[in-house]
Design an enzyme around this catalytic site. Structure first.
Site, PDB file in Angstrom:
ATOM      1  N   TYR A  33       0.995  -1.256   0.235  1.00 19.09           N
ATOM      2  CA  TYR A  33       0.365   0.197   0.232  1.00 19.09           C
ATOM      3  C   TYR A  33       0.963   1.086   0.185  1.00 19.09           C
ATOM      4  CZ  TYR A  33      -3.280   3.389   1.211  1.00 19.09           C
ATOM      5  OH  TYR A  33      -3.669   5.190   1.068  1.00 19.09           O
ATOM      6  N   TRP A  83       0.542   5.721  -2.340  1.00 16.31           N
ATOM      7  CA  TRP A  83       1.144   6.939  -3.505  1.00 16.31           C
ATOM      8  C   TRP A  83       2.330   7.041  -4.210  1.00 16.31           C
ATOM      9  CZ3 TRP A  83      -1.938  11.435  -3.668  1.00 16.31           C
ATOM     10  CH2 TRP A  83      -3.640  11.254  -3.039  1.00 16.31           C
TER      11      TRP A  83
END
Ligand SMILES: Nc1nc2c(c(=O)[nH]1)N[C@H]1C(S)=C(S)[C@@H](COP(=O)(O)OP(=O)(O)OC[C@H]3O[C@@H](n4cnc5c(=O)[nH]c(N)nc54)[C@H](O)[C@@H]3O)O[C@H]1N2
Ligand SMILES: Nc1nc2c(c(=O)[nH]1)N[C@H]1C(S)=C(S)[C@@H](COP(=O)(O)OP(=O)(O)OC[C@H]3O[C@@H](n4cnc5c(=O)[nH]c(N)nc54)[C@H](O)[C@@H]3O)O[C@H]1N2
Ligand SMILES: [Mo]
Length: 769
Positions: A115, A117
């Site tokens: 996980y 960005w």
């Protein structure tokens, strides 16, 4: 004198598009994208970040792991020196280890959900690439959902049949500016958050839209423990409830509507199901407790009169209700979203211009900005080879408790036994709660591999660290569903030191496993960019939007999708004709009561919105030991933990530490003044931060942004003091409920005191030994 060679390269990042200025081969400055009147200052940190001493120069292996193999001295992770190796050796070590774990334990023992960005480019997107690679070699254990809106993503399909009520498109700002009279925002509309959108934002417009709305006569109410969650120019009324009690406040508003005959019964009858069941709870028919304004006032500590007045004002005006993502990132985070929708249903303005609700106007850039939707550029992660996955924020539970099972959205998830963790593009020390517990969990697996450009706390926790390029060192395209621009991200400089692209690393591994063809489909970087762009071009054409061809786009540096002519109103179709345009819920209507959720029988998420006490809040018994509620909001000077090592973020620190906002009265009680170093602690851990004393916080509430690089006084030792100010040292690691199992970062009680000891040095930005 020889004149320097200067070149400019169109580029982009999550916080904005820009030109990278390169002088004699060195990236020296950033110039904002032309036409962007409110560019984010975050970009200015990039030149410093790219050449920062915190960059990883070479492949590195933790000493014991290199000498004694997988599983050696896992308790030394994060503390032991690293040994430099060649790329060839690093790839061989990683390849061998993947093969061993696959062979001995099966692919589910590899945790590669990864996980995070990462960066804005949609091709060099490590989270896509890592999944794509592992799917070619038999699969991996995945993470499902996200930290941003974990509770909302699971809940919303049951209630309104779509996650778009939070992902967008939301009712557009032109509709709001022209029609809304009252905009009530839970969590405010902080402009700091609209600097950022996933995949980039070429032109920042939220601030000008807010101005237009204000000029159009919209009145704003900021419901937040932080007064500065609305810009001064909005002149918002400030209502400051205790954190995590908004559902009680909303129930008090709903009760006022119901008891004063202000609820829109015609809307409810036509467009909703389950109001009857809910109103029995609301009015207290069954449990004897009316959830009226007086009841709510005792929980949220906002006066009953304020609640009643606001309810009447909402009913007599065209009202837009907004609830930010932060509210669902707390214990029982499903409830604030659900209750917002119920409240908006009672007001009966859903589907009308400027009315109804939105979930996240104040959270991310592009929310509510008029948008023609084109399918975003995206590479496929391939076909899932095995079906092994956990809810994203439950991964530490998984590492600590293999074989255990949890309830999740009507299913049972059994935790696999993880032997290898592989992370590319995220920083769990930035995103996960209760870091000390996580550090113990990271001592479980045999091997941790991390791809990173920088020595983040996660890179330091790894056994094998592979140095990755920043986006400036490769070609890519930035694109977001929340932006009208596709932006060229041209390579500006050569890779720094030995850095390589994630794509090339996974391609090399795929070659070893004989799956290169499946992984790369025979395309290199530029062939992929062309291919991805062409797919988008086609999708745009299908809805009548003309874009330049790839070469035209690359030459121009960007492609612009025209804004729609008409304002967008969410659920307008449904309102116009609910029979022809039913929602994708079980009933086709808005589900105030959900039979499906009720049938799961979860005590922590019943069949209709309910006030459920959070595990920790200012009204709970442990508040006597830990009397302050800590909110950890998004940082204004960076994206999560990204670029914390560089100028812009570091300029905001107080004595080198992350600033914590504290109310003047709370500070005075503790002998604290602006600029001193404080210690924040609870039973989970302790950290140092710099005090920013302000009237803008509600008394009893602290705010410490996420993303300061975790800087343990004794590396590798769970429970040690973090000297830099990472809030996740003290946050709570539990699921929102058995329904969504989302993260609850905003639910944490702490104590704060002045720090009297000698100030420990900040080491987070120095490379490890
Ligand atoms: N500059 C910058 N912008 C960002 C990001 C970043 O890292 N930096 N991250 C982006 C990402 S990934 C996301 S998901 C979004 C997140 O968007 P949000 O989750 O909405 O953002 P936050 O800043 O956490 O919270 C907004 C405000 O909500 C208030 N709040 C918190 N808890 C409560 C509560 O219980 N009740 C009420 N009424 N208010 C509360 C806080 O005062 C806080 O300032 O932000 C995006 N924008
Ligand atoms: N307490 C608390 N915790 C929170 C939140 C909160 O409100 N409070 N908010 C949550 C939210 S909404 C989110 S979205 C998460 C954010 O959590 P993350 O997305 O994990 O945070 P980032 O700092 O953006 O991490 C991205 C990492 O990718 C690296 N990176 C950048 N480009 C590349 C690349 O090309 N290749 C590779 N391999 N790596 C790259 C960066 O250096 C960085 O370390 O945090 C969550 N955590
Ligand atoms: Mo997020």
């Amino acid at each position: 004198m020889i004149k320097p060679t200067i070149s400019r390269h169109q580029h982009s990042a999550h916080w904005g598009a820009f030109q990278a200025v390169v002088e004699d081969g060195r990236f020296v400055a950033v110039e904002p994208f032309q036409g962007d009147c409110q560019p984010s200052p975050i970009s200015q940190a990039l030149p410093d970040a790219v050449y920062n001493s915190a960059r990883i120069a070479h492949p590195m292996v933790r000493r014991s792991w290199l000498e004694r193999g997988p599983g050696a001295a896992p308790e030394k992770r994060g503390a032991e020196p690293f040994v430099q190796v060649s790329w060839e050796q690093a790839l061989r070590l990683v390849g061998d280890e993947i093969e061993r774990v696959k062979g001995d334990f099966g692919n589910a023992a590899i945790f590669a959900g990864s996980y995070g960005w990462a960066s804005a480019g949609r091709f060099h997107h490590p989270i896509t690439l890592i999944k794509r690679f592992f799917n070619t070699i038999g699969g991996f254990t995945n993470q499902v959902g996200n930290y941003s809106v974990g509770a909302g993503l699971i809940l919303l399909p049951y209630v309104v049949g779509t996650t778009r009520a939070t992902g967008g498109p939301l009712t557009s700002w032109d509709s709001i500016a022209g029609n809304t009279e009252l905009f009530v925002s839970f969590g405010g509309l902080p402009l700091k958050n609209s600097q950022v959108a996933d995949g980039g934002i070429a032109i920042h417009t939220i601030e000008s839209w807010q101005h237009r709305a204000k000029e159009g006569g919209v009145e704003f109410v900021n419901v937040s423990p932080n007064r500065e969650d609305c810009a001064d120019f909005l002149e918002a009324e400030w209502i400051a409830p205790r954190p995590n009690t908004d559902v009680a406040l909303m129930l008090g508003l709903a009760h006022t509507l119901a008891s004063e005959g202000l609820a829109d019964q015609r809307f409810i009858d036509r467009y909703c199901v389950g109001y009857q069941r809910f109103s029995e709870y609301l009015l207290g028919t069954l449990d004897g407790t009316a959830k009226n304004a007086d009841w709510a006032a005792r929980i949220c500590d906002v006066s009953a009169e304020t609640i009643r007045t606001l309810a009447r004002r909402m009913a007599s005006h065209r009202t837009m209700l907004n609830t930010n993502l932060s509210l669902q990132r707390g214990d029982h985070g499903e409830q604030p979203f659900w209750m917002t929708i119920v409240l908006a249903s009672m007001l009966g303005q859903i589907g009308l211009p400027g009315g109804g609700f939105g979930l996240g106007y104040g959270s991310i850039s592009g929310m509510g900005v008029p948008q023609t939707e084109i399918r975003p550029l995206r590479m496929s992660t391939g076909t899932r080879a095995i079906d092994s996955a956990v809810p994203v924020a439950r991964f530490v539970d998984m590492l600590l408790n293999p074989g255990d099972s949890i309830d999740w959205n009507g299913r049972t998830v059994v935790f696999p036994d993880i032997r290898m963790i592989y992370w590319a593009g995220g920083n769990p020390f930035s995103h996960h709660q209760d870091i000390n517990r996580m550090v113990s969990a990271f001592q479980r697996p045999d091997t941790i591999v991390v791809h990173e450009p920088w020595w983040t706390p996660m890179a330091r926790m790894a056994d094998v660290v592979l140095p990755i390029t920043t986006s400036l060192e490769r070609n890519d395209i930035g694109a977001s569903t929340r932006d009208r621009f596709l932006v060229k991200m041209e390579q500006a400089i050569e890779p720094v030191a030995e850095a390589r692209n994630d794509f090339d690393v996974f391609a090399a591994l795929a070659e070893r496993f004989g799956t290169l063809e499946a992984f790369s489909e025979g395309r290199d970087e530029m062939a992929w960019l062309r291919h991805l762009y062409d797919t988008t071009l086609q999708a745009a054409q299908d809805i009548g939007v003309e874009l330049p061809d790839f070469d035209g786009f690359w030459d121009a540096g960007h492609a612009e999708v025209p804004a729609p002519a008409e304002p967008y109103v969410m659920f307008a179709d449904f309102r116009a004709d609910p029979d022809a345009n039913p929602l994708k819920t079980a009933s086709g209507k808005i589900e105030i009561f959900s039979q499906s959720i009720d049938d799961f029988g979860y005590d922590d998420c019943p069949g209709h919105p309910t006030w459920l006490e959070p595990a920790e809040w200012l009204g709970s018994s442990i508040a006597s030991d830990y009397p302050l509620h800590l909110l950890s909001n998004q940082p204004r000077a960076r994206l999560h933990s990204q670029l914390d090592c560089a100028t812009v973020s570091r300029a905001t620190k107080i004595q080198g530490r992350e600033p914590v906002w504290i109310n003047t009265a709370d500070a005075a009680d503790r002998g604290i003044h602006d600029g001193v170093v404080v210690r924040i602690f609870n039973d989970r851990g302790a950290l140092l931060a710099g005090a920013h004393v302000t009237e803008a916080m509600r008394i009893g509430v602290l705010q410490l942004p996420t993303g300061a690089w975790y800087d343990p006084q004794e590396p590798g030792v769970p429970g040690t003091l973090d000297v830099h100010g990472n809030p996740n040292v003290v946050t709570l690691d539990k699921g929102t409920s058995k329904l969504a199992q989302g993260p609850v970062a905003q639910t944490a009680l702490v104590q704060l005191e002045r720090y009297e000891g000698p100030l420990p040095a900040i080491k987070a930005f120095d490379p490890p030994p």
